[in-house]
Design an enzyme around this catalytic site. Structure first.
Site, PDB file in Angstrom:
ATOM      1  N   GLU A  28      -1.246   8.416   3.487  1.00 48.62           N
ATOM      2  CA  GLU A  28      -2.382   7.655   2.953  1.00 48.62           C
ATOM      3  C   GLU A  28      -3.581   7.615   3.903  1.00 48.62           C
ATOM      4  O   GLU A  28      -3.948   6.563   4.430  1.00 48.62           O
ATOM      5  CB  GLU A  28      -1.930   6.243   2.589  1.00 48.62           C
ATOM      6  CG  GLU A  28      -0.883   6.246   1.499  1.00 48.62           C
ATOM      7  CD  GLU A  28      -0.410   4.874   1.070  1.00 48.62           C
ATOM      8  OE1 GLU A  28       0.298   4.797   0.071  1.00 48.62           O
ATOM      9  OE2 GLU A  28      -0.745   3.875   1.749  1.00 48.62           O
ATOM     10  N   GLU A  34       5.157   8.815  -3.141  1.00 44.29           N
ATOM     11  CA  GLU A  34       5.403   7.399  -2.855  1.00 44.29           C
ATOM     12  C   GLU A  34       4.815   6.520  -3.938  1.00 44.29           C
ATOM     13  O   GLU A  34       3.670   6.714  -4.370  1.00 44.29           O
ATOM     14  CB  GLU A  34       4.810   6.975  -1.509  1.00 44.29           C
ATOM     15  CG  GLU A  34       5.169   5.523  -1.154  1.00 44.29           C
ATOM     16  CD  GLU A  34       4.493   5.029   0.114  1.00 44.29           C
ATOM     17  OE1 GLU A  34       4.465   5.775   1.105  1.00 44.29           O
ATOM     18  OE2 GLU A  34       3.980   3.893   0.088  1.00 44.29           O
TER      19      GLU A  34
END
Length: 560
Positions: free
Chosen positions: A172, A261
């Protein structure tokens, strides 16, 4: 690791869930679906790598041995996970903590990939990110050193029996409030200049919400794209309407697309067993497969109060929703076209592999539905339903006969049902064959997937990179009945003859099988051998014996 920032809608979701629970107290009479589900077994979509979750022993305690069996085993009351995501710690002294669960995953035939949250501290610097003067980024003069850090992790895991399938550049990069930020331009630079030196498949960019501004630059740059093997994405807050990625379809040929995810629909404490809220996990997975064309689906953390395993190590209702996919849609299967929304609250996806057809049907409505399924370009004699609903957990039901390529089944209210059957493509005596690509669902040793020479099927072919002990192993060759099988290799070889040893289920069955020249690397020929196989899942391995090997496109397995 997730923060409370993403949980702003939890109260609203809780209210919606409470209302849903009230609606489940009584079911109306069953109804018939508005239209049939047509499953076209010859209309292939994406190859499935598998389903799984994250383990993070540096953050919390590791899975126990018993929990690993529950996660990666595929018997009753096991999840059948085939993908494990692990953490690349910035401190190499912590890497040993990843080994027990990763080694167990490998032993169960799962694939393992790794993601870093931070580079080593000596490679980072602080900067002002929208007023936050403590934000971190990778120093611009440390890109090569960071690539070596990732290489070191790949080597460490390999030396300890864990051959990573891939390694990511950054978790991320666009949501790095407590880890390391990357701009799209920084990610592009690393992918162009440094990713090519990493001795593993490389994944990028793992945007927290599948924001295309992070990945578009990579897809639009030939050099960066050449160094990216897998486009990884997280889908926190991503609307289903944004799951499709036309630019990837246009430019991502030969690359893989993974959802790496998520938790869904929330991370409320002790929410793992709420029903029908947990049914939304299966609904989210359906959309990831059908609308997003993802090849994997990876949950955030495997053992959590809102995860597939609860803190006591037992499978939750969310876990059983995932298991309706993970137990039956196995690595190397291919999604095939199916009527995705035959009725208002019914959602369907279908898959094939190992001579099996798998149909996953979700009924989000409060009434049972009678649904008719029609199989095209293949058939089955019967299917076995497995149901998860408010009271059942991946529970096998009575077999349903298939007549003239069709069957009708009841989808219970607020349930997910997976139908599994042995299918054939027709022909004399109903015999069938299955093709297994060399570049998918295999373990490669001193060999690599290539697309240099034209004429291959699937997403590429495999080139052996060593004269001896280079190998391709097909891990999921399914045979309904034990016996001698024809194994037909599709291969190319410009000149000469090259030999391969053939192993079935770990035992050498043919020494120095000769592959004659086909005339050029773009001329694809065939060679058929006969070997004995067991009923169920088998492995086939071919190994170079001193002459390198031909380029292998696929094998086709059929009864004699």
């Amino acid at each position: 690791m997730k923060t409370g920032v993403r949980k702003s809608i939890s109260l609203l979701l809780a209210c919606v869930t409470a209302l849903s629970c009230l609606l489940t107290t009584s079911f109306s009479n069953e109804v018939s679906a508005a239209s049939d589900v047509t499953v076209n077994l010859s209309a292939e979509k994406q190859l499935i790598r598998g389903f799984g979750g994250m383990n993070h022993p540096v953050w919390t305690t590791d899975l126990t041995a018993a929990q690993r069996e529950t996660v990666f085993g595929n018997s009753n009351n096991q999840l059948g996970f085939s993908v494990l995501r692990i953490h690349v710690d910035e401190d190499p002294n912590n890497w040993y903590k990843e080994l027990p669960t990763a080694q167990s995953a490998i032993a169960h035939g799962a694939i393992v990939f790794a993601t870093p949250w931070n580079p080593p501290s000596n490679m980072t610097e602080t900067f002002n990110h929208n007023g936050d003067t403590t934000a971190k980024r990778l120093r611009y003069d440390k890109y090569a050193a960071y690539a070596q850090h990732l290489n070191d992790f790949v080597t460490y895991m390999k030396n300890n029996g864990v051959e990573l399938y891939a390694i990511s550049v950054q978790n991320e990069p666009d949501y790095a409030h407590t880890w390391t930020w990357w701009t799209p331009e920084e990610m592009l630079r690393f992918m162009k200049e440094n990713a090519g030196s990493i001795n593993s498949r490389v994944m990028a960019p793992e945007s927290f919400s599948y924001l295309k501004n992070m990945s578009d630059p990579i897809l639009n740059d030939a050099q960066a794209l050449a160094n990216m093997d897998i486009l990884g994405a997280h889908t926190y807050g991503t609307p289903f309407s944004s799951f499709a990625y036309p630019l990837f379809k246009q430019k991502g040929g030969g690359k893989e697309l993974w959802m790496t995810e998520v938790y869904y629909p929330n991370s409320d404490a002790n929410s793992a067993d709420r029903w029908p809220e947990a049914l939304d996990v299966a609904y989210h997975m359906h959309n990831a497969m059908v609308e997003g064309d993802f090849q994997t689906y990876v949950w955030w953390y495997i053992r959590r109060q809102y995860g597939p395993l609860k803190e006591d190590g037992t499978i939750s209702k969310r876990g059983y929703s995932m298991a309706q996919f993970s137990k039956f849609v196995r690595p190397g299967y291919v999604r095939v076209d199916a009527t995705k929304n035959p009725d208002t609250n019914v959602f369907v996806s279908a898959y094939k592999g190992s001579s099996k057809v798998v149909i996953v049907a979700i009924n989000r409505g409060t009434s049972a539905v009678n649904q008719r399924f029609v199989l095209q370009n293949g058939t089955a004699s019967q299917v076995t339903p497995y149901v998860t609903d408010g009271t059942r957990n991946a529970a096998a039901q009575s077999n349903i006969s298939v007549s003239n390529g069709a069957f009708t089944a009841q989808l219970p209210a607020q349930s997910v049902t997976t139908f599994v059957g042995d299918y054939s493509t027709g022909g004399t005596g109903g015999s069938s064959s299955t093709t297994y690509e060399a570049e998918t669902g295999t373990t490669l040793t001193n060999a690599a997937t290539e697309t240099l020479y034209s004429g291959y099927n699937g997403t590429g072919y495999v080139n052996f990179n060593a004269y001896s002990d280079a190998a391709i192993q097909w891990n999921n060759v399914y045979c309904a009945v034990a016996g001698t099988k024809n194994v037909k290799f599709r291969y190319a070889l410009a000149s000469g003859t090259r030999n391969l040893d053939v192993y079935v289920n770990g035992t050498k069955v043919i020494s120095n099988a000769a592959f004659a020249a086909t005339g050029s690397w773009t001329a694809w020929g065939e060679k058929t051998i006969q070997v004995a196989m067991n009923s169920g899942t088998n492995t086939i391995r071919v190994v170079t014996t001193g002459t390198e090997g031909p380029n292998i496109d696929s094998i086709n397995v059929s009864a004699q």
